[in-house]
Design a protein around this motif. Structure first.
Motif, PDB file in Angstrom:
ATOM      1  N   PRO B  65       0.811  -1.231   0.000  1.00 51.74           N
ATOM      2  CA  PRO B  65       0.000   0.000   0.000  1.00 51.74           C
ATOM      3  C   PRO B  65       0.842   1.279   0.000  1.00 51.74           C
ATOM      4  N   VAL B  66       1.994   1.234   0.684  1.00 56.26           N
ATOM      5  CA  VAL B  66       2.829   2.433   0.726  1.00 56.26           C
ATOM      6  C   VAL B  66       3.387   2.737  -0.661  1.00 56.26           C
ATOM      7  N   ALA B  67       3.867   1.692  -1.335  1.00 57.06           N
ATOM      8  CA  ALA B  67       4.420   1.894  -2.673  1.00 57.06           C
ATOM      9  C   ALA B  67       3.342   2.375  -3.630  1.00 57.06           C
ATOM     10  N   ARG B  68       2.144   1.806  -3.500  1.00 53.35           N
ATOM     11  CA  ARG B  68       1.069   2.212  -4.400  1.00 53.35           C
ATOM     12  C   ARG B  68       0.716   3.683  -4.178  1.00 53.35           C
ATOM     13  N   ALA B  69       0.654   4.070  -2.903  1.00 54.88           N
ATOM     14  CA  ALA B  69       0.334   5.465  -2.603  1.00 54.88           C
ATOM     15  C   ALA B  69       1.406   6.394  -3.165  1.00 54.88           C
ATOM     16  N   LEU B  70       2.658   6.013  -2.985  1.00 58.29           N
ATOM     17  CA  LEU B  70       3.750   6.858  -3.480  1.00 58.29           C
ATOM     18  C   LEU B  70       3.756   6.898  -5.005  1.00 58.29           C
ATOM     19  N   ALA B  71       3.326   5.795  -5.620  1.00 56.33           N
ATOM     20  CA  ALA B  71       3.371   5.732  -7.076  1.00 56.33           C
ATOM     21  C   ALA B  71       2.340   6.652  -7.701  1.00 56.33           C
ATOM     22  N   ARG B  72       1.195   6.829  -7.057  1.00 53.39           N
ATOM     23  CA  ARG B  72       0.124   7.527  -7.768  1.00 53.39           C
ATOM     24  C   ARG B  72      -0.244   8.870  -7.179  1.00 53.39           C
ATOM     25  N   ARG B  73       0.458   9.304  -6.149  1.00 50.06           N
ATOM     26  CA  ARG B  73       0.137  10.623  -5.595  1.00 50.06           C
ATOM     27  C   ARG B  73       1.310  11.564  -5.754  1.00 50.06           C
ATOM     28  N   ARG B  74       0.982  12.807  -6.000  1.00 51.72           N
ATOM     29  CA  ARG B  74       2.019  13.843  -5.963  1.00 51.72           C
ATOM     30  C   ARG B  74       1.773  14.683  -4.741  1.00 51.72           C
ATOM     31  N   PHE B  75       2.823  15.004  -4.041  1.00 45.35           N
ATOM     32  CA  PHE B  75       2.671  15.932  -2.919  1.00 45.35           C
ATOM     33  C   PHE B  75       4.028  16.545  -2.628  1.00 45.35           C
TER      34      PHE B  75
END
Lengths: 231, 514, 327
Positions: B65-75
């Protein structure tokens, strides 16, 4: 004369036979359906694929086992023709000196070659800052400096628009004319073959057929080509 | 000819095998008496495998889940966060354990919070503690490997999915799941291998002799029983486990490089709401960063008053880290080239040789080198070079995982062009290969330097008074009751490791052209 | 100079070469040579009178030190080994590498009589559980086992105090040691690799007590002006650790080695040890103990398993310990 003598090329589940000769100075379009083995044929001539059997000869000299760089062949690939991290000048200079050294003579000749293909003033740009057509010209300039009697083109202009592609083929023709090069060019477009003039070589059903004059071939295409051309 | 590089690669592989197996043999030959392996040793093997397997499963499951979040969000701060993700992995064990204790321990932040809410305290000790610590160390690594899998999915697939009106569930099933199936087993096996050499973490948080790993058994054989034969046998057992796992890892298509392009989020359409992703990133950040913040807060007030010897040790550690990084690359680069050019069977063998360092016992290598070098040169004169060498061999597997795919990509993109131009040997290396792999090369160099910086490793076995590295000096401070100075030294170590990592990683990116 | 040559030079820790003076090489444990340890002061003091160059080489802790000497055997550069303790001396003698110390007729201030011809004691201490002042500490192992007091201990396989505790329980309870360990199992928060980890966790508040030395509170009192740490006095008595030095038979400086061993018993060396090694001096120096040491607890009885029995007792005790704590 480039002779493919009872050549048999194989990849995993695929074989191609070629037994033919191409006269020096000929301009040959290679036609045929996708997957028929056009690129495989060029790879074998360029030295990137060892034939299962048979020989490749240039002027009677066997070059079947020679390293790619030791062959009388310059190749322009479908893509990745230029090193993106080097300037146009350095890319071209590699055609003269593959150690990457840029002596004054090398530099002058590379600049002259760039000028010759109409890229005066673009020497310090990297490929990313050049248009598709300009990149093709840089590649051609390098091929000129390699000074090899055979020029292989593996659909290098397929990403260009029709006008640009015609322009590039004319440039290839001019260069070939000046230097008496033997040109083999893969294309999907019969118009390219006609523009190139000269001969056409059809690759289909596991066989590379001996080249015939393009106009003659188009007027009376063999069955394999007829299917391909949808006529 | 490109042959010299291939030969250098084969030589590098041979050197690693010689170093690792040679040291085991040297130790075995020096053995005086041998008790053989006893029931306790087999129990240690079982525990080692068990905790390593669980650690791998948990690290990877939480990393997805962490990798997926990092892959698809910009912040904002995404790049910085990804760099910080490297930190726990390069921390010296003792420092990381103390950091975890400050957050999760009996008197840590978590239990303070629970107590304030009137909830019962939780204990970090026991099997869960070992898992917690191993997840802390390896979650970032697993995240980076899996994130690479996500980044490598061509954007066109997601565009196509959006055009076809696929919802998030369908996208996951049809695009992301196949990627995970390819990447996750490799990531899990890397974590598994790292955890097989765990010693101090497993013991300290495991709560007692139940948590005896093979590495502890080796240490016991050496220090407590002086049974070199058993130490060598145990080291072989450990290498056998590694070898088996490494072969499996290479078969299940270990993940691609974890260096390139991570700062570019995957362009996505029709994303679900950000709640889950925000939660995953926030929790992971807190979990990974809080212990480091706690450590920093403990050390900062005392940084200025540290004994001058700590600074001298820090300088020595920097030199060792640089030497080790250079050695790592000098081994990894020709190895990666050779792996790409040899026939598949030979290439796999070579890659496994390069991976051996991941589970080689530092104690056995150190002792073996000691035995071999002793007749010729005073060991303390070799302390720092040997440390650099052993650290380089330990970092080699990670450098290889980065460089092998990168080199393969350059070969496949430009190999033909180079061959047709007659570009070869060092011209190829200088003009094409190095400029095309600056990113993974920078990342690998940084990782090697940072790993070496934080490693206590073999220096303790060789060191004299004048050759202490920073981790050793920190340990000496702790051993002399000077916990505050030690906390400051730990902070310095953390800062230096991160800086080394950051500088090389950035350096690799600065120059990277399209 | 080429960069890699520079690097190689930087990596080579070339010790300063002493001109003309004979070199005495002393192997010791790691914390002894630290700048804040006894090493530097002892080196200065001995060099002032010996006309020699004293060089320390450090190797881990006492047990690793012995392992290293065994690895090196008779070819060892070492003239003196400093840092073994009474739990290691039997194994050390068995190697046959040590020779007589030549030191005798010293009126040692040790809790037991000392007449070992090979090893010279230089400091000593009692193992003890250390806790915060004000904590109502149990007064015996039995009381500890029955209480819910939490403790941190070290692994006997990897740590000197850990082994000390093992032998402490063994010396105090003999055949009943297993019962004591069964009782202690639920008091033990965790078992660490070494003293540093356990003491660090204790200072972080992870347990009520940590296994250390009766002299530990002296460090906090003297160096940090902090009287918040105390050692718990156990009525069974406390196990003794005596740290010793010995000369190697294969030394090329036998006279100098004996001089050094004799020097260890002098005030010049003994006065350094209490506030650098935080142990009791083997022979109390002229000026007495440093201020603060008088606040330390005095055990009723000093426990020590005779060195010859240690190897056998140790292995059996380890099995008892392991099976009790592996439940």
């Amino acid at each position: 004369m480039l002779t493919l003598e009872r050549l048999r090329l194989t990849r995993e589940d695929f074989a191609l036979d070629a037994d033919l000769a191409i006269p020096q100075g000929a301009r040959v379009a290679i036609l045929g359906p996708s997957g028929a083995g056009k690129s495989t044929l060029l790879a074998a001539i360029g030295g990137f694929l060892s034939p299962r059997s048979g020989r490749i000869l240039w002027d009677g000299k066997d070059i079947t086992g020679a390293e790619p760089a030791a062959r009388p062949v310059a190749t322009i690939f479908q893509d990745n023709n230029l090193f993106p991290h080097l300037t146009a000048l350095r890319n071209v200079a590699l055609g003269l000196d593959p150690t990457g050294r840029l002596s004054a003579t090398t530099r002058d000749r590379a600049l002259a070659a760039l000028r010759d293909v109409g890229l005066d003033g673009f020497a310090d740009r990297k490929p990313g800052a050049l248009s598709g057509g300009q990149q093709s010209r840089v590649t051609l300039a390098r091929a000129m400096l390699q000074d090899k009697p055979i020029l292989l083109l593996d659909e290098p202009f397929s990403a260009l628009g029709p006008a640009m592609k015609a322009e590039m083929i004319d440039l290839v023709l001019r260069v070939a004319e000046e230097r008496g090069l033997t040109v083999l060019m893969i294309s999907h477009d019969p118009a390219d073959a006609l523009r190139l003039g000269g001969l056409s070589l059809v690759v289909a059903d596991g066989v590379a057929h001996p080249p015939r004059p393009t106009t003659e071939l188009m007027d009376d295409p063999p069955p394999a080509l007829r299917d391909y051309l949808a006529r | 000819m490109k042959q010299p590089l291939t030969l250098a690669g084969i030589a590098a592989g041979a050197l690693v095998v010689l170093l690792i197996l040679g040291s085991v043999v040297a130790v075995a030959l020096r053995a005086e008496r041998g008790a053989g392996l006893g029931a306790a040793d087999w129990a240690a093997l079982r525990f080692t495998l068990w905790q390593a397997a669980l650690s791998a499963v948990f690290s990877v499951a939480l990393a997805i889940p962490v990798a997926r979040a990092l892959a698809r969000r910009r912040f904002r701060g995404r790049g910085l966060l990804i760099t910080l993700l490297g930190a726990p992995f390069i921390l010296p064990v003792i420092v990381a354990v103390l950091g975890l204790i400050m957050v999760f321990g009996r008197a840590g932040l978590l239990n303070d919070g629970l107590a304030a809410l009137g909830l019962p305290a939780v204990s970090i000790y026991g099997a869960w503690g070992v898992l917690l610590a191993h997840v802390f160390f390896n979650l970032p690594l697993a995240t980076r490997m899996i994130l690479q899998g996500w980044v490598d999915i061509p954007a066109e697939r997601f565009r196509l999915a959006a055009a076809l009106g696929m919802g998030p569930a369908a996208q996951f099933r049809l695009i992301e799941l196949p990627m995970l199936a390819r990447v996750v087993p490799g990531a899990a096996l890397v974590v598994f291998l790292i955890c097989t050499t765990s010693f101090a973490v497993a013991l300290t948080l495991g709560g007692g002799p139940r948590a005896t790993t093979i590495e502890l058994a080796i240490y016991q054989a050496f220090r407590f029983d002086f049974d070199l034969g058993r130490a060598a046998l145990l080291a072989l057992l450990q290498l056998g486990v590694t070898l088996a796992a490494a072969l499996v890892a290479l078969r299940v298509a270990a993940p691609e490089a974890m260096g390139a392009g991570l700062d570019r989020p995957v362009q996505r359409w029709g994303l679900p709401g950000p709640v889950v992703d925000t939660l995953a990133i926030t929790l992971a950040t807190l979990f990974l960063v809080l212990p480091m913040v706690a450590l920093a807060a403990r050390g900062l007030p005392h940084l200025a008053n540290m004994p001058p010897e700590v600074w001298a040790a820090a300088w020595r550690s920097v030199v060792v880290a640089l030497g080790s990084a250079v050695l790592t690359i000098a081994l990894a680069l020709p190895l990666a080239v050779a792996v790409g050019r040899l026939r598949p069977r030979a290439a796999r063998g070579l890659e496994v040789a390069g991976m051996l360092g991941i589970a080689a016992s530092p104690l056995v290598i150190g002792t073996g080198l000691f035995i071999v070098s002793y007749p010729f040169i005073a060991p303390d004169r070799l302390a720092l070079p040997v440390t650099a060498l052993v650290n380089a061999v330990m970092a080699l597997p990670f450098a290889l995982r980065l460089l092998v795919p990168a080199v393969a990509r350059v070969e496949s993109d430009y190999g033909r062009l180079a061959a047709s131009l007659g570009l070869s040997g060092f011209a190829w290396l200088r003009l094409v290969l190095l400029p095309r792999i600056t990113r993974p090369l920078g990342f690998a160099t940084g990782l090697a330097a940072a790993l070496s910086m934080g490693d206590l490793g073999v220096v303790a076995l060789f060191a004299d008074a004048e050759a202490a590295t920073l981790p050793l000096q920190m340990y000496r401070l702790m051993g002399a009751y000077r916990m505050q100075d030690a906390a400051a030294a730990a902070l310095l170590l953390l800062a230096l490791s991160l800086a080394a990592f950051w500088i090389f990683d950035r350096g690799g990116r600065a120059d990277a052209d399209a | 100079m080429k960069p890699h040559a520079l690097l190689a030079l930087g990596l080579m820790a070339a010790p300063a070469m002493a001109q003309d003076r004979p070199v005495l090489t002393v192997y010791t444990y790691d914390s002894f040579v630290a700048e804040w340890g006894p090493g530097p002061q002892i080196e200065d003091a001995f060099e002032a009178e010996c006309g020699c160059d004293l060089q320390f080489t450090a190797a881990g802790d006492g047990a690793e030190l012995l392992a290293r000497i065994r690895l090196e055997g008779e070819r060892s550069e070492a003239d003196v080994v400093l840092g073994l303790d009474t739990n290691l001396t039997a194994a050390a003698k068995e190697t046959g590498l040590f020779t007589d110390s030549g030191v005798s007729d010293v009126a040692w201030d040790l809790p037991i009589a000392w007449d070992d011809p090979t090893f010279v004691p230089y400091d000593w201490g009692y193992f003890a559980f250390v806790h915060d002042a004000g904590f109502d500490a149990p007064g015996s192992f039995r009381a500890l086992a029955e209480s819910d007091t939490s403790i941190l201990i070290q692994d006997p396989r990897s740590s000197t105090p850990g082994l000390g505790l093992l032998l402490w329980v063994e010396a105090a309870y003999g055949d009943e040691a297993g019962v004591i360990w069964d009782g202690l199992a639920d008091n033990i928060v965790t078992v660490t690799k070494g003293w540093s980890e356990a003491y660090g966790l204790f200072l972080e508040g992870e347990a009520d007590m940590v296994l250390s030395y009766t002299t530990s509170p002296a460090y906090h009192l003297i160096a940090e002006d902090d009287d918040s740490k105390e050692a718990a006095r156990f009525e069974e008595g406390h196990y003794l650790q005596i740290e010793v030095a010995g000369a190697l038979a294969a030394s090329d400086q036998p006279d100098l080695a004996q001089d050094f061993l004799a020097f260890l018993a002098t005030d010049a060396a003994q006065s350094v040890l209490p506030t650098t090694n935080w142990m009791y001096p083997a022979k109390t120096p002229e000026g007495g103990l440093p201020e603060g040491f008088e606040t330390l607890i005095q055990p009723d009885e000093a426990l020590l398993i005779p060195e010859a029995e240690v190897p056998a007792v140790r292995d059996a005790a380890l099995e008892t310990w392991r099976s009790a704590l592996s439940q």
